[in-house]
Write an enzyme that holds these catalytic residues in place. Structure first.
Site, PDB file in Angstrom:
ATOM      1  N   HIS A  24      44.527  32.512 -16.268  1.00  0.00           N
ATOM      2  CA  HIS A  24      43.382  33.216 -16.829  1.00  0.00           C
ATOM      3  C   HIS A  24      42.433  32.223 -17.506  1.00  0.00           C
ATOM      4  O   HIS A  24      42.860  31.401 -18.304  1.00  0.00           O
ATOM      5  CB  HIS A  24      43.867  34.263 -17.839  1.00  0.00           C
ATOM      6  N   ASP A  32      28.889  22.778  -1.872  1.00  0.00           N
ATOM      7  CA  ASP A  32      28.332  22.530  -0.545  1.00  0.00           C
ATOM      8  C   ASP A  32      28.719  21.145  -0.037  1.00  0.00           C
ATOM      9  O   ASP A  32      29.363  20.356  -0.740  1.00  0.00           O
ATOM     10  CB  ASP A  32      26.816  22.745  -0.544  1.00  0.00           C
ATOM     11  N   ASP A  71      36.979  37.114 -14.136  1.00  0.00           N
ATOM     12  CA  ASP A  71      37.168  37.382 -15.558  1.00  0.00           C
ATOM     13  C   ASP A  71      36.064  38.302 -16.079  1.00  0.00           C
ATOM     14  O   ASP A  71      34.930  37.872 -16.283  1.00  0.00           O
ATOM     15  CB  ASP A  71      37.184  36.077 -16.344  1.00  0.00           C
ATOM     16  N   TYR A 123      27.342  19.638 -12.610  1.00  0.00           N
ATOM     17  CA  TYR A 123      28.263  18.529 -12.287  1.00  0.00           C
ATOM     18  C   TYR A 123      29.299  18.360 -13.393  1.00  0.00           C
ATOM     19  O   TYR A 123      30.488  18.171 -13.126  1.00  0.00           O
ATOM     20  CB  TYR A 123      27.497  17.211 -12.096  1.00  0.00           C
ATOM     21  N   TYR A 141      21.669  23.756  -3.169  1.00  0.00           N
ATOM     22  CA  TYR A 141      22.135  24.557  -4.305  1.00  0.00           C
ATOM     23  C   TYR A 141      23.206  25.578  -3.902  1.00  0.00           C
ATOM     24  O   TYR A 141      23.379  26.580  -4.567  1.00  0.00           O
ATOM     25  CB  TYR A 141      20.962  25.232  -5.034  1.00  0.00           C
ATOM     26  N   ASN A 143      26.292  25.957  -4.437  1.00  0.00           N
ATOM     27  CA  ASN A 143      27.440  25.603  -5.275  1.00  0.00           C
ATOM     28  C   ASN A 143      27.704  26.709  -6.286  1.00  0.00           C
ATOM     29  O   ASN A 143      26.769  27.238  -6.882  1.00  0.00           O
ATOM     30  CB  ASN A 143      27.156  24.299  -6.032  1.00  0.00           C
TER      31      ASN A 143
END
Length: 161
Positions: A24, A32, A71, A123, A141, A143
């Site tokens: 959890h 990508d 979550d 990052y 983008y 990701n």
């Protein structure tokens, strides 16, 4: 490689181990093909090489979220990479993010909060993840970071009352 009933065949044995080993609040970065996955993966909890999936980001997220609870106790349980200030999101980036949101809504719940994270901060957040999954997504983008939730006694995602 053998197949299992009810489990998408793109989910490799290594990825299934990661999903099962996560607890959890642990995070999984799905990135990508241009993301520096090998470098960033060394800083993750597992410190292992990235897991490679030969599909686009939305397909990978969809398959993973069939098994991984998100979550619902966090303000956001899905994050995506956004451009830094002053840089516009290219049309292809908007398309992949729209498909990411659609995949999440289809397999999880429409009330999942999805938030942007500035590129360079993304990052840093990816380095804190449990592991890295690299896809063949070529659009910019493409990701995302997923936050693992809890499976309740009824076998479904646990949500606040």
């Amino acid at each position: 490689m053998g197949l299992l009933k009810g489990i998408d065949p793109i989910l490799t044995a290594d990825l299934l181990w990661v999903l099962r080993a996560m607890g959890h609040g642990d995070r999984l970065a799905i990135v990508d093909c241009n993301f520096p996955a090998a470098q960033v993966a060394k800083s993750t909890v597992t410190g292992k090489d990235p897991i490679i999936l030969t599909v686009p980001l939305p397909q990978a997220v969809s398959a993973i979220c069939e098994l991984l609870p998100l979550d619902y106790f966090e303000e956001s349980s899905v994050f995506y990479m956004a451009p830094q200030d002053g840089v516009a999101m290219p049309p292809e980036g908007n398309a992949v993010i729209d498909e990411l949101k659609s995949a999440i809504a289809t397999v999880s719940s429409p009330d999942v909060s999805i938030a942007p994270v500035e590129r360079f901060q993304f990052y840093e957040e990816a380095k804190k993840c449990f592991a890295i999954v690299q896809t063949l997504e070529r659009r910019p983008y493409g990701n995302a970071i997923l936050v693992k939730g809890v499976i309740g006694p009824d076998g479904k995602d646990l949500k606040p009352n």
